[in-house]
Design a protein around this motif. Sequence first.
Motif, PDB file in Angstrom:
ATOM      1  N   THR A  34       0.876  -1.121  -0.182  1.00  0.00           N
ATOM      2  CA  THR A  34       0.098  -0.053  -0.178  1.00  0.00           C
ATOM      3  C   THR A  34       0.762   1.218  -0.123  1.00  0.00           C
ATOM      4  N   LEU A  35       1.985   1.352   0.744  1.00  0.00           N
ATOM      5  CA  LEU A  35       3.019   2.494   0.814  1.00  0.00           C
ATOM      6  C   LEU A  35       3.921   2.408  -0.134  1.00  0.00           C
ATOM      7  N   GLN A  36       3.882   1.448  -1.188  1.00  0.00           N
ATOM      8  CA  GLN A  36       4.951   1.262  -2.066  1.00  0.00           C
ATOM      9  C   GLN A  36       6.190   1.351  -1.745  1.00  0.00           C
ATOM     10  N   ILE A  37       6.738   0.350  -0.951  1.00  0.00           N
ATOM     11  CA  ILE A  37       8.050   0.402  -0.527  1.00  0.00           C
ATOM     12  C   ILE A  37       8.604  -0.758  -0.774  1.00  0.00           C
ATOM     13  N   THR A  38       9.811  -0.645  -1.189  1.00  0.00           N
ATOM     14  CA  THR A  38      10.413  -1.787  -1.997  1.00  0.00           C
ATOM     15  C   THR A  38      10.788  -2.819  -0.718  1.00  0.00           C
ATOM     16  N   SER A  39      11.339  -2.412   0.219  1.00  0.00           N
ATOM     17  CA  SER A  39      11.869  -3.125   1.638  1.00  0.00           C
ATOM     18  C   SER A  39      11.935  -2.196   2.518  1.00  0.00           C
ATOM     19  N   ILE A  40      11.553  -2.924   4.085  1.00  0.00           N
ATOM     20  CA  ILE A  40      11.495  -2.134   5.167  1.00  0.00           C
ATOM     21  C   ILE A  40      12.882  -2.518   5.879  1.00  0.00           C
ATOM     22  N   GLN A  85       7.434   8.526   3.303  1.00  0.00           N
ATOM     23  CA  GLN A  85       6.726   8.152   2.321  1.00  0.00           C
ATOM     24  C   GLN A  85       5.086   8.226   2.686  1.00  0.00           C
ATOM     25  N   TYR A  86       4.950   8.222   3.784  1.00  0.00           N
ATOM     26  CA  TYR A  86       3.219   8.145   4.096  1.00  0.00           C
ATOM     27  C   TYR A  86       2.802   9.500   3.637  1.00  0.00           C
ATOM     28  N   ARG A  87       3.484  10.649   4.060  1.00  0.00           N
ATOM     29  CA  ARG A  87       3.198  12.075   3.729  1.00  0.00           C
ATOM     30  C   ARG A  87       2.766  12.187   2.268  1.00  0.00           C
ATOM     31  N   LYS A  88       3.672  11.482   1.605  1.00  0.00           N
ATOM     32  CA  LYS A  88       3.970  11.727   0.031  1.00  0.00           C
ATOM     33  C   LYS A  88       2.558  11.016  -0.376  1.00  0.00           C
ATOM     34  N   LEU A  89       2.463   9.887  -0.249  1.00  0.00           N
ATOM     35  CA  LEU A  89       1.232   9.072  -0.715  1.00  0.00           C
ATOM     36  C   LEU A  89      -0.329   9.663  -0.161  1.00  0.00           C
ATOM     37  N   LYS A 114      -3.112  10.728  -2.224  1.00  0.00           N
ATOM     38  CA  LYS A 114      -4.522  10.119  -2.151  1.00  0.00           C
ATOM     39  C   LYS A 114      -5.637  11.031  -1.542  1.00  0.00           C
ATOM     40  N   HIS A 115      -5.295  11.957  -0.975  1.00  0.00           N
ATOM     41  CA  HIS A 115      -6.436  12.806  -0.245  1.00  0.00           C
ATOM     42  C   HIS A 115      -7.323  13.162  -1.290  1.00  0.00           C
ATOM     43  N   PRO A 116      -8.567  13.240  -0.765  1.00  0.00           N
ATOM     44  CA  PRO A 116      -9.707  13.375  -1.505  1.00  0.00           C
ATOM     45  C   PRO A 116      -9.633  15.004  -2.652  1.00  0.00           C
ATOM     46  N   ASP A 117      -9.046  15.647  -1.642  1.00  0.00           N
ATOM     47  CA  ASP A 117      -8.809  17.337  -2.425  1.00  0.00           C
ATOM     48  C   ASP A 117      -8.004  17.079  -3.624  1.00  0.00           C
ATOM     49  N   LYS A 118      -7.175  16.186  -3.655  1.00  0.00           N
ATOM     50  CA  LYS A 118      -6.316  15.918  -4.725  1.00  0.00           C
ATOM     51  C   LYS A 118      -6.451  14.913  -5.653  1.00  0.00           C
ATOM     52  N   GLY A 119      -7.808  14.364  -5.520  1.00  0.00           N
ATOM     53  CA  GLY A 119      -8.206  13.590  -6.652  1.00  0.00           C
ATOM     54  C   GLY A 119      -8.517  12.217  -6.425  1.00  0.00           C
ATOM     55  N   GLY A 120      -7.887  12.011  -5.025  1.00  0.00           N
ATOM     56  CA  GLY A 120      -8.134  10.705  -4.346  1.00  0.00           C
ATOM     57  C   GLY A 120      -9.502  10.380  -3.859  1.00  0.00           C
ATOM     58  N   SER A 121      -9.680   9.448  -2.866  1.00  0.00           N
ATOM     59  CA  SER A 121     -10.793   9.070  -2.038  1.00  0.00           C
ATOM     60  C   SER A 121     -10.650   8.966  -0.771  1.00  0.00           C
ATOM     61  N   VAL A 122     -11.792   8.868   0.083  1.00  0.00           N
ATOM     62  CA  VAL A 122     -11.516   9.050   1.431  1.00  0.00           C
ATOM     63  C   VAL A 122     -11.123   7.575   1.766  1.00  0.00           C
ATOM     64  N   GLN A 176      -6.855   3.693   3.775  1.00  0.00           N
ATOM     65  CA  GLN A 176      -5.918   2.338   3.479  1.00  0.00           C
ATOM     66  C   GLN A 176      -4.416   3.226   3.645  1.00  0.00           C
ATOM     67  N   VAL A 177      -4.021   4.115   3.116  1.00  0.00           N
ATOM     68  CA  VAL A 177      -2.802   4.668   3.375  1.00  0.00           C
ATOM     69  C   VAL A 177      -2.283   4.824   4.888  1.00  0.00           C
ATOM     70  N   LEU A 178      -3.352   5.523   5.691  1.00  0.00           N
ATOM     71  CA  LEU A 178      -3.257   5.709   7.097  1.00  0.00           C
ATOM     72  C   LEU A 178      -3.018   4.355   7.952  1.00  0.00           C
ATOM     73  N   GLN A 179      -3.846   3.534   7.538  1.00  0.00           N
ATOM     74  CA  GLN A 179      -3.961   1.934   8.170  1.00  0.00           C
ATOM     75  C   GLN A 179      -2.562   1.259   7.906  1.00  0.00           C
ATOM     76  N   ALA A 180      -2.085   1.595   6.632  1.00  0.00           N
ATOM     77  CA  ALA A 180      -0.502   0.907   6.254  1.00  0.00           C
ATOM     78  C   ALA A 180       0.418   1.383   7.150  1.00  0.00           C
ATOM     79  N   TYR A 181       0.349   2.747   7.132  1.00  0.00           N
ATOM     80  CA  TYR A 181       1.265   3.553   8.042  1.00  0.00           C
ATOM     81  C   TYR A 181       1.304   3.165   9.552  1.00  0.00           C
TER      82      TYR A 181
END
Length: 208
Positions: free
Chosen positions: A155-161, A172-176, A180-188, A193-198
């Motif tokens: 979800t966070l598009q990370i190659t390796s942790i 990376q979280y802030r970038k995604l 993904k933010h609704p104001d930027k064309g994403g959805s709630v 999902q990005v928040l849960q992954a973080y």
Amino acid sequence: MSDKHDELQFLLQEILNTFQSQFTAGISEFELITLLKQPPYSLFDEDALRDPLTLFQTHFVLFHSLYHLRNEWREQKVGELDIRATQIKLAPILSFDAGLQASDPLADYYLDWTNLSATDQAGVNDLLNSFWQKMAGVDGNHYFSQEAVNEAILTLQITSIECLSLAQLKQQYRKLQHAKHPDKGGSVEDSQQVLQAYTTLYKYMSNR
């Protein structure tokens, strides 16, 4: 404040940012804490809330973040967040324009960390670190399924942790989240999902 506290406070702030619809409808402090104890957040621990001191600490830390959120939403002209234990409610913008500069002793109290404890600043830092260990499971025995971790990595598009730092994870979280933010064309849903992954990866990496 310690780096660990700053990271967890940032996480709480990000989660509260997603509760705009609940705040618009109105939600009590108890209901909000109950939500934060449940997946996908799992930020507050059930057993820790049974202790009176930890319950007060939970209240203080939560209100500290809520008042920061109120200030942030004022600047963004989202609305005015009325913060009370019985109800936390987001009011329309027009209802608070005239009173923006009014003195607010309660806000001053909750925004000052030294009011969390009668001890000195070092004591407050120790208390906060202990609080977050209880509430977020950091440095404790916390189970993470490999499936959940792998899904969060994708979800966070990370190659390796393996060599990933918490600072890089947040970046990376802030970038995604920005993309993904609704104001930027994403959805709630995408934003959540990005928040849960973080949240999952932050806790997993903190417990390695």
